[in-house]
Design a protein around this motif. Structure first.
Motif, PDB file in Angstrom:
ATOM      1  N   LEU A 162       0.839  -1.202   0.000  1.00 14.44           N
ATOM      2  CA  LEU A 162       0.000   0.000   0.000  1.00 14.44           C
ATOM      3  C   LEU A 162       0.880   1.261   0.000  1.00 14.44           C
ATOM      4  N   PRO A 163       0.455   2.289  -0.763  1.00 12.49           N
ATOM      5  CA  PRO A 163       1.346   3.450  -0.970  1.00 12.49           C
ATOM      6  C   PRO A 163       1.298   4.489   0.146  1.00 12.49           C
ATOM      7  N   TYR A 164       1.444   4.034   1.379  1.00 13.41           N
ATOM      8  CA  TYR A 164       1.501   4.971   2.502  1.00 13.41           C
ATOM      9  C   TYR A 164       2.777   5.803   2.419  1.00 13.41           C
ATOM     10  N   GLU A 165       2.777   6.933   3.117  1.00 14.99           N
ATOM     11  CA  GLU A 165       4.012   7.698   3.283  1.00 14.99           C
ATOM     12  C   GLU A 165       4.944   6.903   4.198  1.00 14.99           C
ATOM     13  N   ARG A 166       6.159   6.653   3.739  1.00 14.13           N
ATOM     14  CA  ARG A 166       7.093   5.829   4.515  1.00 14.13           C
ATOM     15  C   ARG A 166       8.227   6.613   5.162  1.00 14.13           C
ATOM     16  N   ASP A 167       8.354   7.900   4.810  1.00 13.95           N
ATOM     17  CA  ASP A 167       9.412   8.713   5.400  1.00 13.95           C
ATOM     18  C   ASP A 167       9.036   9.025   6.852  1.00 13.95           C
ATOM     19  N   ALA A 168       9.816   8.475   7.774  1.00 13.09           N
ATOM     20  CA  ALA A 168       9.460   8.583   9.192  1.00 13.09           C
ATOM     21  C   ALA A 168       9.434  10.030   9.675  1.00 13.09           C
ATOM     22  N   ARG A 169      10.077  10.944   8.927  1.00 11.28           N
ATOM     23  CA  ARG A 169      10.074  12.352   9.350  1.00 11.28           C
ATOM     24  C   ARG A 169       8.728  13.019   9.104  1.00 11.28           C
ATOM     25  N   SER A 170       7.927  12.453   8.203  1.00 11.64           N
ATOM     26  CA  SER A 170       6.634  13.064   7.854  1.00 11.64           C
ATOM     27  C   SER A 170       5.579  12.744   8.906  1.00 11.64           C
ATOM     28  N   ALA A 171       4.690  13.713   9.134  1.00 13.64           N
ATOM     29  CA  ALA A 171       3.572  13.483  10.065  1.00 13.64           C
ATOM     30  C   ALA A 171       2.612  12.436   9.517  1.00 13.64           C
ATOM     31  N   ALA A 172       2.720  12.137   8.224  1.00 11.62           N
ATOM     32  CA  ALA A 172       1.825  11.148   7.609  1.00 11.62           C
ATOM     33  C   ALA A 172       2.417   9.737   7.645  1.00 11.62           C
ATOM     34  N   ALA A 173       3.622   9.599   8.229  1.00 11.19           N
ATOM     35  CA  ALA A 173       4.332   8.318   8.135  1.00 11.19           C
ATOM     36  C   ALA A 173       3.537   7.160   8.748  1.00 11.19           C
ATOM     37  N   VAL A 174       3.478   6.074   8.004  1.00  8.40           N
ATOM     38  CA  VAL A 174       2.892   4.826   8.480  1.00  8.40           C
ATOM     39  C   VAL A 174       4.015   3.792   8.400  1.00  8.40           C
ATOM     40  N   HIS A 234      -2.014  11.948   4.575  1.00  7.61           N
ATOM     41  CA  HIS A 234      -2.368  12.363   5.935  1.00  7.61           C
ATOM     42  C   HIS A 234      -3.728  11.797   6.356  1.00  7.61           C
ATOM     43  N   LEU A 235      -4.638  11.715   5.393  1.00  6.34           N
ATOM     44  CA  LEU A 235      -5.943  11.112   5.681  1.00  6.34           C
ATOM     45  C   LEU A 235      -5.758   9.650   6.098  1.00  6.34           C
ATOM     46  N   ASN A 236      -4.859   8.953   5.402  1.00  5.08           N
ATOM     47  CA  ASN A 236      -4.609   7.549   5.744  1.00  5.08           C
ATOM     48  C   ASN A 236      -3.982   7.412   7.123  1.00  5.08           C
ATOM     49  N   LYS A 237      -3.104   8.343   7.466  1.00  5.42           N
ATOM     50  CA  LYS A 237      -2.525   8.305   8.812  1.00  5.42           C
ATOM     51  C   LYS A 237      -3.619   8.540   9.862  1.00  5.42           C
ATOM     52  N   PHE A 238      -4.484   9.513   9.579  1.00  3.25           N
ATOM     53  CA  PHE A 238      -5.570   9.809  10.523  1.00  3.25           C
ATOM     54  C   PHE A 238      -6.443   8.578  10.757  1.00  3.25           C
TER      55      PHE A 238
END
Ligand code: UDP
Ligand code: MN
Length: 297
Positions: free
Chosen positions: A189-201, A250-254
């Motif tokens: 799944l194409p989640y944000e993977r950069d741990a520095r991002s607030a969207a990181a999964v 970010h929606l996916n992180k939420f």
């Protein structure tokens, strides 16, 4: 596949034929691990949902952004087909956000349905138009939209309704399974993977991959969602970061942190480019072909 306890209770209460419906879709997952229904065609009774919504005397908001060329290209068809299929029989208020209010097409609205136009500034980059929606929606949910609606759906404009999208889709918070990703294993799944991002999964995290073209819920829940995403987007911007799929990341992180109360099957927002799939019985929204060269600068 599992049958949701909450859905089973609702069906038992409604009627026996309703109960039988729960086994209409043995081909698909109809319940999340946290007990939320995943609604597929055949797992709900639209007439019962309609009746329940009418008893509550609801006003349902539908927000859509049409900035730049997205307005002339998509808005008229989106609104015309929403008149045919979105929450028909309920009180509905459309909120169109655009930098050019005078260019909003005049669409004939049914009784009990209204349209408001809100001016927004046009961001230069299409990514910023998309991301800025969270901040604008957050403000709207604390303004008139929040006062006049009970539930709100927030949608992309580059799609149109094909069949009924009714009150069966309402819940405290609602997420849409992404048509291109619902059958993929979690690690793909194409989640944000950069741990520095607030969207990181992180690897091993994430339930589903949700599509930002459709999300909804109560006004209170959406204030929380849009506030979280707007702050997370701002935090990333201050650090010079931009998540892989922008506001959708970010929606996916939420929704990983705050599980949706209801999940819509990909039938609710389907891409015809995927081709035929046995489990897709009745698409409700269809994506427009991606004509990025025409609509994006
Ligand atoms: N949008 C817009 N103008 C733009 C870019 C985006 O109005 O220049 C709005 C529009 O509602 C659009 C949504 O933001 O549907 C998300 O952008 P897009 O649909 O291009 O993203 P995708 O679905 O391709 O990820
Ligand atoms: Mn889109």
């Amino acid at each position: 596949m599992g049958v949701c306890p909450s859905a089973r209770m609702a069906m038992l209460r409604d009627n026996f034929t309703g109960l039988l419906r729960l086994w209409d879709r043995p081909d698909v997952l109809t319940c999340t691990s946290w007990g939320a229904p995943i609604i597929w065609d055949g797992t709900f009774d639209p007439a019962v949902a309609q009746q329940e919504a009418l008893q509550q005397n609801l006003t349902i908001g539908l927000t859509v952004f049409a900035v730049g060329r997205y307005l002339e290209k998509y808005l008229a068809r989106f609104l015309e087909t929403a008149e045919q299929h979105f929450m028909v029989g309920q009180r509905v208020v459309y909120y169109v956000f655009t930098e050019l209010p005078a260019a909003v097409p005049r669409v004939a609205l049914g009784p009990g349905r209204g349209l408001r136009v809100e001016r927004v500034v046009r961001e230069r980059r299409w990514q910023d138009v998309s991301m800025q929606r969270m901040r604008t929606l957050h403000e709207a949910l604390h303004g008139r939209l929040g006062r006049e609606a009970h539930f709100v759906f927030c949608m992309d404009v580059d799609q149109h309704f094909r069949s009924s999208f009714g009150p069966e889709a309402l819940a405290e918070s609602v997420a849409q399974l992404h048509a291109w990703h619902y059958h993929r294993p979690r690690w793909l799944l194409p989640y944000e993977r950069d741990a520095r991002s607030a969207a990181a999964v992180a690897p091993g995290e994430g339930d589903f991959y949700y599509h930002a073209a459709v999300f909804g819920g109560s006004v209170a829940a959406l204030r929380g969602l849009t506030g979280h995403c707007a702050r997370a987007l701002q935090r990333d911007r201050e650090r010079g970061l931009e998540a892989r799929w922008h506001d959708e990341s970010h929606l996916n992180k939420f929704f990983w942190l705050h599980k949706p109360a209801k999940v819509l099957s990909p039938e609710f927002c389907w891409s015809p480019d995927i081709g035929w799939r046995a489990e897709i019985r009745r698409p409700r929204l269809l994506w427009a072909p991606k004509e990025y060269a025409l609509v994006r600068d």
